[in-house]
Design an enzyme around this catalytic site. Structure first.
Site, short mmCIF file in Angstrom:
data_model
loop_
_atom_site.label_atom_id
_atom_site.label_comp_id
_atom_site.label_asym_id
_atom_site.label_seq_id
_atom_site.Cartn_x
_atom_site.Cartn_y
_atom_site.Cartn_z
N HIS A 44 0.87 -1.18 0.00
CA HIS A 44 0.00 0.00 0.00
C HIS A 44 0.91 1.23 0.00
O HIS A 44 1.26 1.74 1.07
CB HIS A 44 -0.89 -0.03 1.25
CG HIS A 44 -1.98 0.98 1.26
ND1 HIS A 44 -3.16 0.78 1.92
CD2 HIS A 44 -2.07 2.20 0.69
CE1 HIS A 44 -3.94 1.84 1.75
NE2 HIS A 44 -3.30 2.72 1.03
N GLU A 71 -2.49 -1.71 -3.33
CA GLU A 71 -3.66 -1.05 -2.76
C GLU A 71 -3.43 0.44 -2.71
O GLU A 71 -2.29 0.88 -2.53
CB GLU A 71 -3.85 -1.43 -1.30
CG GLU A 71 -4.04 -2.84 -0.96
CD GLU A 71 -3.97 -3.01 0.56
OE1 GLU A 71 -4.25 -4.14 0.98
OE2 GLU A 71 -3.65 -2.06 1.30
N HIS A 191 -8.03 -7.21 6.76
CA HIS A 191 -7.94 -6.29 7.89
C HIS A 191 -8.16 -7.03 9.19
O HIS A 191 -9.22 -7.58 9.43
CB HIS A 191 -8.92 -5.11 7.80
CG HIS A 191 -8.27 -3.86 8.30
ND1 HIS A 191 -8.15 -3.56 9.63
CD2 HIS A 191 -7.62 -2.89 7.64
CE1 HIS A 191 -7.48 -2.44 9.75
NE2 HIS A 191 -7.13 -2.01 8.57
N1 PXP Z 1 -6.63 -4.71 3.11
C1 PXP Z 1 -6.49 -3.37 3.07
C2 PXP Z 1 -7.26 -2.60 2.05
C3 PXP Z 1 -5.62 -2.71 3.95
O1 PXP Z 1 -5.46 -1.38 3.88
C4 PXP Z 1 -4.88 -3.47 4.89
C5 PXP Z 1 -3.93 -2.79 5.82
O2 PXP Z 1 -2.91 -2.19 5.09
C6 PXP Z 1 -5.06 -4.87 4.88
C7 PXP Z 1 -5.95 -5.45 4.00
C8 PXP Z 1 -4.31 -5.75 5.82
O3 PXP Z 1 -4.72 -5.49 7.13
P1 PXP Z 1 -3.84 -6.05 8.35
O4 PXP Z 1 -2.54 -5.35 8.30
O5 PXP Z 1 -4.67 -5.71 9.54
O6 PXP Z 1 -3.70 -7.53 8.14
#
Ligand code: PXP
Length: 241
Positions: A44, A71, A191
């Site tokens: 990201h 992302e 997430h």
């Molecule tokens: N999906 C998106 C769109 C995210 O922004 C994030 C965090 O960067 C994740 C998944 C992954 O989340 P986590 O770091 O809590 O596993």
């Protein structure tokens, strides 16, 4: 078919940036994730470059051999990266600048026209598109109208409620996944997924295609080692390693 595991390596870059220099090396981390069984690498690249930088993203594009998932909020900077790299997937998130982590999904009805244009632009590059989204039926139906290929469920609320009542926590995602199936939208999720809550999520959402996991997985790797950790996450997804 078990859902694919895409490892989000932002946290490796966060650690590196804390000291400057190149330790830990995000390129080596991505290579190792793939070697240990990850099906994809997620990054990201935020405009403030607080974890993965734009330069990291271009360098990773040269070495990632599994699915590269980028992302971000689809501004011109992000779209230029997608256009140059043409990753396997672009996951669009509605983050305002400066937000700590993506903590809300798109309002696909309010932003329909914006998303239709952007998604068309990205798909014309041969890049699969995905929209970060919550579980409201209307928003999922709205996602279908944007022409997007997949949705990524924001699983923060699932993870939060899982510790209190797993059945209640998963219920909205089961209902939402049925609507997504009807809309012919592929389903990703991410997430706050972890070794504690991943298996229950994946076994209750049979059409789940992919999870992207960063924070918990990289934290677990501190104690368990990266190779072990990736194998454990894959086992939770039903790979039976
Ligand atoms: N999906 C998106 C769109 C995210 O922004 C994030 C965090 O960067 C994740 C998944 C992954 O989340 P986590 O770091 O809590 O596993």
């Amino acid at each position: 078919m078990a859902a694919k595991l895409s490892v989000n390596i932002n946290k490796i870059a966060t650690l590196r940036n804390a000291r400057g220099g190149s330790i830990p090396d995000v390129i080596e981390a991505a290579r190792n994730c793939e070697l240990f069984g990850a099906d994809g690498i997620t990054v990201h690249p935020r405009p403030d470059e607080r974890h993965i930088t734009t330069a990291d993203t271009y360098a990773l594009a040269k070495i990632v051999t599994t699915e590269f998932n980028i992302e971000g909020y689809p501004d011109e900077r992000f779209l230029r990266i997608i256009e140059d790299i043409r990753p396997a997937q672009a996951t669009l998130v509605p983050d305002p600048p400066g937000v700590l982590t993506s903590n809300a999904g798109w309002d696909t009805l309010k932003h329909k026209n914006f998303l239709v244009d952007i998604i068309q632009r990205i798909k014309s590059l041969g890049v699969r598109t995905s929209l970060f989204i919550e579980t409201d039926a209307a928003l999922i139906e709205g996602a279908q109208l944007t022409g997007v290929d997949r949705i990524e469920f924001y699983t923060g609320p699932y993870a939060e409620h899982f510790v209190i009542n797993p059945a209640a926590a998963i219920a909205p995602y089961i209902a939402a996944s049925k609507i997504a199936d009807q809309c012919k939208l592929g389903i990703n999720a991410g997430h706050d997924l972890s070794l504690k809550n991943l298996n229950y999520f994946s076994k209750n959402i049979p059409s789940l295609l992919e999870v992207s996991i960063g924070h918990a997985l990289i934290s677990d790797a501190l104690y368990l080692g990266l190779e072990n950790t990736i194998k454990m996450y894959k086992r939770e997804l039903g790979f039976g390693i």
